[in-house]
Design an enzyme around this catalytic site. Structure first.
Site, PDB file in Angstrom:
ATOM      1  N   GLY A  45       0.813  -1.222   0.000  1.00 23.11           N
ATOM      2  CA  GLY A  45       0.000   0.000   0.000  1.00 23.11           C
ATOM      3  C   GLY A  45       0.839   1.261   0.000  1.00 23.11           C
ATOM      4  O   GLY A  45       0.543   2.220  -0.711  1.00 23.11           O
ATOM      5  N   CYS A  46       1.908   1.258   0.782  1.00 16.75           N
ATOM      6  CA  CYS A  46       2.759   2.450   0.875  1.00 16.75           C
ATOM      7  C   CYS A  46       3.555   2.666  -0.405  1.00 16.75           C
ATOM      8  O   CYS A  46       3.790   3.805  -0.813  1.00 16.75           O
ATOM      9  CB  CYS A  46       3.688   2.343   2.086  1.00 16.75           C
ATOM     10  SG  CYS A  46       2.771   2.294   3.632  1.00 16.75           S
ATOM     11  N   THR A  47       3.955   1.578  -1.050  1.00 10.94           N
ATOM     12  CA  THR A  47       4.663   1.693  -2.326  1.00 10.94           C
ATOM     13  C   THR A  47       3.705   2.233  -3.388  1.00 10.94           C
ATOM     14  O   THR A  47       4.061   3.144  -4.155  1.00 10.94           O
ATOM     15  CB  THR A  47       5.246   0.331  -2.755  1.00 10.94           C
ATOM     16  OG1 THR A  47       6.177  -0.095  -1.759  1.00 10.94           O
ATOM     17  CG2 THR A  47       5.957   0.435  -4.096  1.00 10.94           C
TER      18      THR A  47
END
Length: 154
Positions: A45-47
């Site tokens: 998700g953060c990527t």
């Protein structure tokens, strides 16, 4: 509870992915800041979120804004993350989570949340968007507000 629109953004200084100190207050009077808190480097998700900000980065800068990402990962982790994904913006290392606490950027008070703040040139929070799953919403909402602020400036 995260900080809400209309509140002055608390000033802070944190190291970026090169270890250089970055102070939020240095942007006051110069740029709108899109300050986004995210849980962890190199997670799916953060990527996806970082790459979405990267892909829209030119739209943000064209509208007079700077994008700044914050997590509790180390400077070294940020350096690798930014390099691996060609991130053109600053990632700040909030190791002790003090800035995350100041901004109330946690879910249930303990889990590092995914919250985006749009801070105007006067240093006032103009918009917040909090969602762990609606990654695109962070970018779309922030860009919409940044463009509105840019239009107000002209």
């Amino acid at each position: 509870m995260s900080l809400q629109a209309g509140v002055k953004a608390p000033d802070f200084t944190l190291p970026d992915q090169a270890g250089n100190p970055v102070r939020l207050g240095d942007y006051v009077g110069r740029k709108v800041v899109v300050l986004y808190f995210y849980p962890k480097d190199n997670t799916s998700g953060c990527t996806a979120e970082a790459c979405s900000f990267r892909d829209s980065y030119e739209s943000f800068t064209d509208a007079g804004a700077e994008v700044i990402g914050v997590s509790s990962d180390s400077v070294e982790s940020h350096e690798k993350f930014a390099g691996r994904h060609d991130l053109p913006f600053v990632l700040l290392s909030d190791r002790d989570r003090a800035v995350r606490k100041q901004y109330g950027a946690s879910t249930l008070g303990v889990i590092p949340g995914r919250i985006t703040f749009v801070i105007d040139k006067d240093g006032t929070i103009r918009h917040t968007f909090s969602s762990m799953t609606n990654i695109g919403g962070h970018i779309d909402e922030a860009l919409k507000i940044v463009k509105e602020l840019a239009a107000d400036d002209h």
